[in-house]
Design an enzyme around this catalytic site. Structure first.
Site, PDB file in Angstrom:
ATOM      1  N   LYS A  72       0.830  -1.218   0.000  1.00 52.94           N
ATOM      2  CA  LYS A  72       0.000   0.000   0.000  1.00 52.94           C
ATOM      3  C   LYS A  72       0.862   1.266   0.000  1.00 52.94           C
ATOM      4  O   LYS A  72       0.625   2.176  -0.798  1.00 52.94           O
ATOM      5  CB  LYS A  72      -0.926  -0.037   1.215  1.00 52.94           C
ATOM      6  CG  LYS A  72      -1.801   1.190   1.405  1.00 52.94           C
ATOM      7  CD  LYS A  72      -2.966   0.910   2.314  1.00 52.94           C
ATOM      8  CE  LYS A  72      -2.578   0.172   3.579  1.00 52.94           C
ATOM      9  NZ  LYS A  72      -1.672   0.932   4.471  1.00 52.94           N
ATOM     10  N   THR A  74       4.034   1.510  -0.849  1.00 55.08           N
ATOM     11  CA  THR A  74       4.773   1.497  -2.109  1.00 55.08           C
ATOM     12  C   THR A  74       3.903   2.043  -3.236  1.00 55.08           C
ATOM     13  O   THR A  74       4.354   2.856  -4.053  1.00 55.08           O
ATOM     14  CB  THR A  74       5.238   0.062  -2.438  1.00 55.08           C
ATOM     15  OG1 THR A  74       6.050  -0.414  -1.360  1.00 55.08           O
ATOM     16  CG2 THR A  74       6.015   0.005  -3.734  1.00 55.08           C
ATOM     17  N   ARG A  95       2.285   8.426   6.823  1.00 51.82           N
ATOM     18  CA  ARG A  95       2.530   8.288   8.262  1.00 51.82           C
ATOM     19  C   ARG A  95       4.020   8.078   8.536  1.00 51.82           C
ATOM     20  O   ARG A  95       4.749   7.572   7.701  1.00 51.82           O
ATOM     21  CB  ARG A  95       1.755   7.098   8.827  1.00 51.82           C
ATOM     22  CG  ARG A  95       0.258   7.255   8.782  1.00 51.82           C
ATOM     23  CD  ARG A  95      -0.437   6.033   9.333  1.00 51.82           C
ATOM     24  NE  ARG A  95      -0.157   4.842   8.545  1.00 51.82           N
ATOM     25  CZ  ARG A  95      -0.305   3.602   8.968  1.00 51.82           C
ATOM     26  NH1 ARG A  95      -0.709   3.377  10.202  1.00 51.82           N
ATOM     27  NH2 ARG A  95      -0.046   2.582   8.197  1.00 51.82           N
ATOM     28  N   LYS A 106       7.531  -6.591  10.788  1.00 57.08           N
ATOM     29  CA  LYS A 106       7.124  -5.868   9.580  1.00 57.08           C
ATOM     30  C   LYS A 106       8.303  -5.311   8.784  1.00 57.08           C
ATOM     31  O   LYS A 106       8.262  -5.222   7.571  1.00 57.08           O
ATOM     32  CB  LYS A 106       6.179  -4.732   9.992  1.00 57.08           C
ATOM     33  CG  LYS A 106       5.456  -4.073   8.829  1.00 57.08           C
ATOM     34  CD  LYS A 106       4.396  -3.127   9.380  1.00 57.08           C
ATOM     35  CE  LYS A 106       3.656  -2.421   8.260  1.00 57.08           C
ATOM     36  NZ  LYS A 106       4.456  -1.412   7.586  1.00 57.08           N
ATOM     37  N   ALA A 274      -3.168   1.547  13.187  1.00 58.11           N
ATOM     38  CA  ALA A 274      -4.516   1.466  12.621  1.00 58.11           C
ATOM     39  C   ALA A 274      -5.352   0.365  13.253  1.00 58.11           C
ATOM     40  O   ALA A 274      -6.573   0.401  13.164  1.00 58.11           O
ATOM     41  CB  ALA A 274      -4.440   1.261  11.119  1.00 58.11           C
ATOM     42  N   PHE A 302      -3.423  -0.484   7.153  1.00 60.83           N
ATOM     43  CA  PHE A 302      -3.993  -1.819   6.961  1.00 60.83           C
ATOM     44  C   PHE A 302      -5.114  -1.813   5.906  1.00 60.83           C
ATOM     45  O   PHE A 302      -5.063  -1.036   4.956  1.00 60.83           O
ATOM     46  CB  PHE A 302      -4.453  -2.406   8.294  1.00 60.83           C
ATOM     47  CG  PHE A 302      -3.335  -2.630   9.272  1.00 60.83           C
ATOM     48  CD1 PHE A 302      -2.172  -3.300   8.893  1.00 60.83           C
ATOM     49  CD2 PHE A 302      -3.412  -2.181  10.587  1.00 60.83           C
ATOM     50  CE1 PHE A 302      -1.138  -3.508   9.784  1.00 60.83           C
ATOM     51  CE2 PHE A 302      -2.373  -2.389  11.475  1.00 60.83           C
ATOM     52  CZ  PHE A 302      -1.231  -3.053  11.085  1.00 60.83           C
ATOM     53  N   PHE A 383       3.192  -8.830  -9.328  1.00 56.02           N
ATOM     54  CA  PHE A 383       4.392  -9.612  -9.033  1.00 56.02           C
ATOM     55  C   PHE A 383       4.801 -10.351 -10.314  1.00 56.02           C
ATOM     56  O   PHE A 383       3.953 -10.659 -11.168  1.00 56.02           O
ATOM     57  CB  PHE A 383       4.125 -10.608  -7.910  1.00 56.02           C
ATOM     58  CG  PHE A 383       4.183 -10.006  -6.534  1.00 56.02           C
ATOM     59  CD1 PHE A 383       5.194 -10.347  -5.646  1.00 56.02           C
ATOM     60  CD2 PHE A 383       3.229  -9.083  -6.120  1.00 56.02           C
ATOM     61  CE1 PHE A 383       5.260  -9.782  -4.384  1.00 56.02           C
ATOM     62  CE2 PHE A 383       3.280  -8.515  -4.853  1.00 56.02           C
ATOM     63  CZ  PHE A 383       4.297  -8.870  -3.984  1.00 56.02           C
ATOM     64  N   TRP A 411       6.917  -0.921  -7.881  1.00 55.96           N
ATOM     65  CA  TRP A 411       8.018  -1.521  -7.128  1.00 55.96           C
ATOM     66  C   TRP A 411       9.217  -1.737  -8.047  1.00 55.96           C
ATOM     67  O   TRP A 411      10.363  -1.467  -7.670  1.00 55.96           O
ATOM     68  CB  TRP A 411       7.571  -2.855  -6.507  1.00 55.96           C
ATOM     69  CG  TRP A 411       8.620  -3.499  -5.654  1.00 55.96           C
ATOM     70  CD1 TRP A 411       8.872  -3.278  -4.338  1.00 55.96           C
ATOM     71  CD2 TRP A 411       9.587  -4.481  -6.085  1.00 55.96           C
ATOM     72  NE1 TRP A 411       9.920  -4.055  -3.909  1.00 55.96           N
ATOM     73  CE2 TRP A 411      10.379  -4.798  -4.957  1.00 55.96           C
ATOM     74  CE3 TRP A 411       9.843  -5.115  -7.306  1.00 55.96           C
ATOM     75  CZ2 TRP A 411      11.423  -5.733  -5.023  1.00 55.96           C
ATOM     76  CZ3 TRP A 411      10.883  -6.029  -7.377  1.00 55.96           C
ATOM     77  CH2 TRP A 411      11.661  -6.338  -6.238  1.00 55.96           C
TER      78      TRP A 411
END
Length: 558
Positions: A72, A74, A95, A106, A274, A302, A383, A411
């Site tokens: 998200k 990214t 954030r 994470k 979140a 999230f 991907f 990405w």
């Protein structure tokens, strides 16, 4: 040849001087305070000086997170870079990461691949010290509370009904429940206590939902820290703590200016969790970004059941803003995981699993387009091993709900990989229907609001309450706080409050075990399931692979 790590890509990028980034969005040298060459704080008084451009607000959200990854942040960063490539004046407003997750499971939280904000090491670690300031303000209040009791307890505080906890920006399960004040009489009053992670502190939420320093000081004063023996709420203002707390936070309240790998301006400020708090960057940063650009890309934590719900029902209500478009991020891999495929089997084409898992995405689309009446586009974070058949299947299912799909390859390709998505978003903003409404109205009772969230957003049959929660609801309403919005603390991994229920579960109820007034932030927290306000480290935390060499170069940070 293997892929480069995020930190290797970031360290190979030649960043622009932050004054050049500031100039790009109309900031003068006197408007910023430099933190080295590549970071700056923006004076919040520029909001009074610069004419408001009222930039179009784009909210990035996602499906429920899985170990397969969604991307998200990214996507948000890559989308902003794509707008820059299209010649648009854009800022991304994100954030600040917490060091707890950075050292835990994470890893870093500054984007990934060729869609990152830099300097990523600084952003993921101490940055400009905002987290430390918030922790200091929280712990000053805790110290003044315990000192008040020690010095005679004029406010008649019941030590058994202290609700304020200390905090530290680290995952440390050992501190969840402690006994302090041990030792001699001069060492304080012995009592049970505990620590939350800094991003779960009400100071963080209050900080992020205040429009200016004066409002922050008033809001901090409203924080309820305990109850007296006769049931009266005791606040930070009663302890005369809010002025000093605001003084600690004076510089932290100034939003932080950095840049993406491609030189797009990024404002990174505030970071409430979140699944515990409301999961959005600060109101002042979002408004500042809207002030200085034509497009603002922001995110909520999230999945849409948590971050987006709170962004729309809490932040938008308090800040009097609304998104012009919503991007819902998903991956083929994550949807197959939701369909029951093991993590090590996700690389193989599996349309049957995709069919089982896609209802999770479709529910999030329905929430945004039907509950909130907002225009949305689905961004498939592509991907390398995703097949054409899998991508086509997702597109067809989304089209059935009237929502378009755009492939995002940011990405691997940076802004170039987000141009299709950016064009879809522009089309949505210019042509989409936007009749935004909240999930619930303020004048509803606490139970009516929770019922609306549970049924409309999660797809639950209803809400069950513990006996403690029933008493707390009555007390909160008797104290006059019943009209505040609701912030549900819930697992991020499922639409339900049971993290094992993947996809789009049905036939479940939400279990509320505890409620707490966050009067400073301006909402009521409802705790569900086994959610905790202090995470623990995993068996092999990310901290084990993070290192620094003799030149000061950091490695292993994602």
């Amino acid at each position: 040849m293997g892929f480069k790590s995020d930190i290797e890509i970031a360290q190979e990028t030649k960043a622009k001087d932050i004054r050049e980034i500031a100039d790009k969005i109309g900031l003068l040298e006197d408007d910023i305070e430099l933190y080295g060459k590549y970071k700056a704080k923006i004076d919040y008084n520029v909001l009074d000086r610069i004419e408001d451009k009222k930039g179009k607000l784009i909210l990035t959200t996602a499906i429920n997170p899985t170990p397969a990854g969604e991307g998200k942040t990214t996507t948000s960063i890559g989308l902003a870079d794509a707008f820059t490539k299209l010649g648009k004046n854009v800022i991304t407003a994100l954030r600040e990461p917490s060091m707890g997750p950075v050292f835990g499971i994470k890893g870093g939280a500054a984007g990934g691949g060729y869609a990152q904000v830099i300097p990523m090491e600084d952003i993921n670690l101490h940055f400009t010290g905002d987290m430390h300031a918030i922790g200091a303000a929280n712990n000053l209040l805790a110290a003044m509370l315990d000192n008040h009791i020690y010095q005679g307890n004029q406010l008649n505080i019941n030590p058994k009904r202290i609700t304020w906890r200390r905090c530290v920006d680290m995952n440390d399960r050992q501190l969840r429940n402690i006994v302090d004040g041990l030792g001699k009489k001069i060492d304080g009053v012995t009592r049970e206590d505990g620590f939350d992670i800094t991003v779960a502190s009400e100071v963080m939420a209050t900080f992020c939902l205040s429009n200016n320093i004066s409002e922050l000081k008033e809001n901090l004063g409203d924080i309820v820290v305990a109850y007296s023996y006769d049931g009266k709420a005791v606040t930070a203002r009663d302890l005369q703590a809010n002025g000093a707390m605001a003084a600690i936070l004076k510089d932290a309240l100034k939003p932080n200016l950095v840049q993406t790998l491609e030189g797009t301006p990024a404002i990174i400020h505030g970071g409430p969790f979140a699944n515990i708090a409301h999961g959005c960057n600060s109101v002042i940063a979002t408004k500042m970004a809207m002030h200085m650009s034509d497009y603002v890309v922001t995110e909520a934590g999230f999945g849409a059941d948590l971050g987006a719900e709170k962004f729309l029902d809490i932040k938008c209500r308090i800040a009097d803003i609304k998104p012009d478009a919503v991007v819902i991020v998903a991956t083929v891999r994550a949807l197959k995981y939701n369909g029951g495929v093991a993590k090590d089997q996700l690389d193989s084409e599996n349309l049957e699993a995709l069919e089982k898992g896609i209802p999770n995405l479709l529910k999030h689309i329905e929430n945004i387009t039907k509950v909130y009446n907002l225009p949305a586009v689905v961004a498939i974070n592509r991907f390398p091993l995703d097949t054409e058949a899998e991508l086509k299947f997702i597109e067809e299912k989304c089209n059935e709900l009237g929502v378009n799909v755009a492939l995002s390859e940011v990405w691997a390709k940076g802004g170039e990989g987000g141009i299709d998505l950016a064009n879809e978003v522009i089309k949505l903003i210019e042509n989409g229907e936007n009749n935004f409404r909240y999930c619930y109205e303020e004048n509803m009772t606490i139970k009516e609001k929770l019922d609306a969230i549970a049924k409309n957003i999660y797809g639950a049959d209803g809400v069950d309450y513990s006996s403690d929660a029933e008493k707390q609801i009555k007390e909160i309403e008797d104290l006059g706080f019943g009209k505040l919005p609701i912030c549900v603390a819930k697992t991020q991994y499922s639409l339900s409050d049971d993290q094992s229920k993947l996809g789009r579960p049905t036939g479940f109820r939400i279990n509320v075990r505890d409620l707490k007034i966050s009067a400073g932030a301006g909402f009521i927290v409802a705790l569900t399931g086994a959610i905790m306000k202090m995470p623990g480290l995993s068996k092999k935390p990310a901290a084990q692979r993070i290192d620094v060499d003799k030149t000061g170069k950091i490695s292993g940070l994602f």
